[in-house]
Motif scaffolding. Structure first.
Motif, short mmCIF file in Angstrom:
data_model
loop_
_atom_site.label_atom_id
_atom_site.label_comp_id
_atom_site.label_asym_id
_atom_site.label_seq_id
_atom_site.Cartn_x
_atom_site.Cartn_y
_atom_site.Cartn_z
N GLN A 225 -60.48 -29.80 -66.24
CA GLN A 225 -59.46 -29.30 -65.31
C GLN A 225 -58.11 -29.96 -65.55
O GLN A 225 -57.07 -29.32 -65.49
N THR B 276 -56.59 -28.47 -68.69
CA THR B 276 -56.05 -27.13 -68.42
C THR B 276 -54.79 -27.22 -67.58
O THR B 276 -53.84 -26.47 -67.78
N GLN C 132 -64.20 -26.98 -73.65
CA GLN C 132 -65.51 -27.04 -72.98
C GLN C 132 -66.49 -26.06 -73.64
O GLN C 132 -67.63 -26.42 -73.95
N ARG C 133 -66.02 -24.85 -73.86
CA ARG C 133 -66.87 -23.82 -74.49
C ARG C 133 -67.25 -24.27 -75.91
O ARG C 133 -68.39 -24.17 -76.32
N SER D 31 -60.81 -25.27 -70.76
CA SER D 31 -61.94 -24.34 -70.82
C SER D 31 -62.31 -24.00 -72.27
O SER D 31 -63.48 -23.86 -72.60
N ASP E 161 -55.41 -22.86 -71.14
CA ASP E 161 -56.82 -22.65 -71.46
C ASP E 161 -57.42 -23.81 -72.27
O ASP E 161 -58.54 -23.70 -72.76
#
Lengths: 203, 136
Positions: A23, A26, A42-43, A39, A36
């Motif tokens: 967070q 981002t 993270q992906r 995220s 982004d």
């Protein structure tokens, strides 16, 4: 000496801190980027962990190459090819040696950083991940903790810089005053070396 | 059908719609150049905005007739992902080239030129020349 387990712990600890800090990454990216970074990473690291588990690479070089390949495939933003190149290039330098010294790791990361510079065309002071990675690699000779501190200061020092690469560069002077998200995630990657050396993966 | 092999064109954008639309526009402006293989690789596999290495690799494989593949991209991660894939060596067909060209104008020039049966060098050069056309 550092074995494949150490490198797995390093990547796992990085994934854990990316998860924890997603967070914040981002939020930093929403100030000067396209919101982004957290995220996306993270992906990417979730895919890396899944692949490491499935394929169980047996050498330090193989762990890094696999992780880099997954990041290029799955991140979806510029940090994918950049981190992917960093790790893959470093993995290539380490080859298939079952164990490597800290000096060899430093040399491999130096090659990875050179690969990132060539790919992105950025230089120190452009407000990018390089501003954390280059001081970290320079400090690696004094140990992981020194590298961690160098990366963290490097990331903080991007705040007054004006971005000259990527989406943030469109903002010109308005990019000044915000810490660079890429330099911040790079400092997480380097800090995870300390966690891995302490034997943990920070999960 | 002739047995001539055409240079393949891959269009990489952060947006699936942009990639598809530019492919359609380029083909239309090339006089409905149905012979030239053109593939769009837009957005991520999940349908979001971004770049997918997998979609790019699949698109390049799909348009490869053995005469080379010209890849045109929009911004940022699209450029970096193609460069990273090229650096890998075995992710894209042999004779795949990242073209330094504006996306829309370069795509039109590339498809029109490829439709004449031109080789990869000529297609890349034609797309790159689109930078020289000043609009104001």
């Amino acid at each position: 000496m550092l074995d494949a387990d150490f490198f797995r712990r390093w990547i796992t600890a990085t994934a854990a801190s990316v998860d924890r800090e997603a967070q914040r990454l981002t939020a930093l990216d929403s100030a000067i980027g396209d919101a982004d970074h957290g995220s996306n990473l993270q992906r990417g690291f979730a895919a890396v962990l899944a692949t490491l588990e499935k394929e169980a690479p047996q050498s330090p070089g193989a762990v890094l190459s696999l992780a880099g390949r997954q990041l290029i495939s799955t991140v979806g933003g510029a940090s994918g090819p950049l981190y992917g190149t960093l790790l893959r290039r470093a993995g290539k330098v380490l080859g298939d040696a079952p164990e490597v010294s800290e000096a060899q790791l430093a040399e491999a990361l130096r090659a990875g950083v050179d690969g990132v510079m060539a790919l992105g065309g950025a230089a120190p002071g452009d407000k990018t991940m390089l501003d954390a990675l280059i001081p970290a690699v320079d400090a690696l000779g004094e140990g992981f903790d020194a590298a961690r501190r160098a990366a963290e200061s490097g990331a903080v020092e991007t705040t007054p810089m004006q971005a000259r690469k990527g989406r943030a560069s469109y903002l010109g002077e308005r990019s000044i005053g915000h810490q660079d998200p890429g330099a911040t995630s790079s400092s997480l990657l380097i800090a995870a070396l300390v966690t891995a050396a302490e034997g943990g993966s920070d999960e | 059908m002739s047995d001539e092999r055409y240079v393949g064109i891959v269009l990489v954008s952060h947006s699936a719609e942009v990639a598809e639309s530019v492919a359609g526009l380029a083909k239309a402006l090339a006089g409905g150049a149905t012979t030239v293989p053109v593939a769009a690789a837009g957005g991520t596999e999940g349908g979001d905005f971004g770049t997918s290495a997998e979609l790019i690799s699949a698109a390049a494989a799909a348009v490869d007739q053995g005469a080379g593949v010209a890849v045109l991209t929009d911004l940022g991660s699209a450029v970096l992902t193609v460069k990273a894939l090229l650096a890998e060596g075995d992710e894209l067909p042999a004779d795949t080239r990242l073209v330094d060209a504006p996306f829309v104008e370069g795509a039109v020039a590339a498809v029109v030129t490829a439709a004449t049966g031109a080789d990869l060098d000529a297609v890349v050069a034609a797309a790159g020349e689109a930078y020289a056309y000043r609009k104001a």
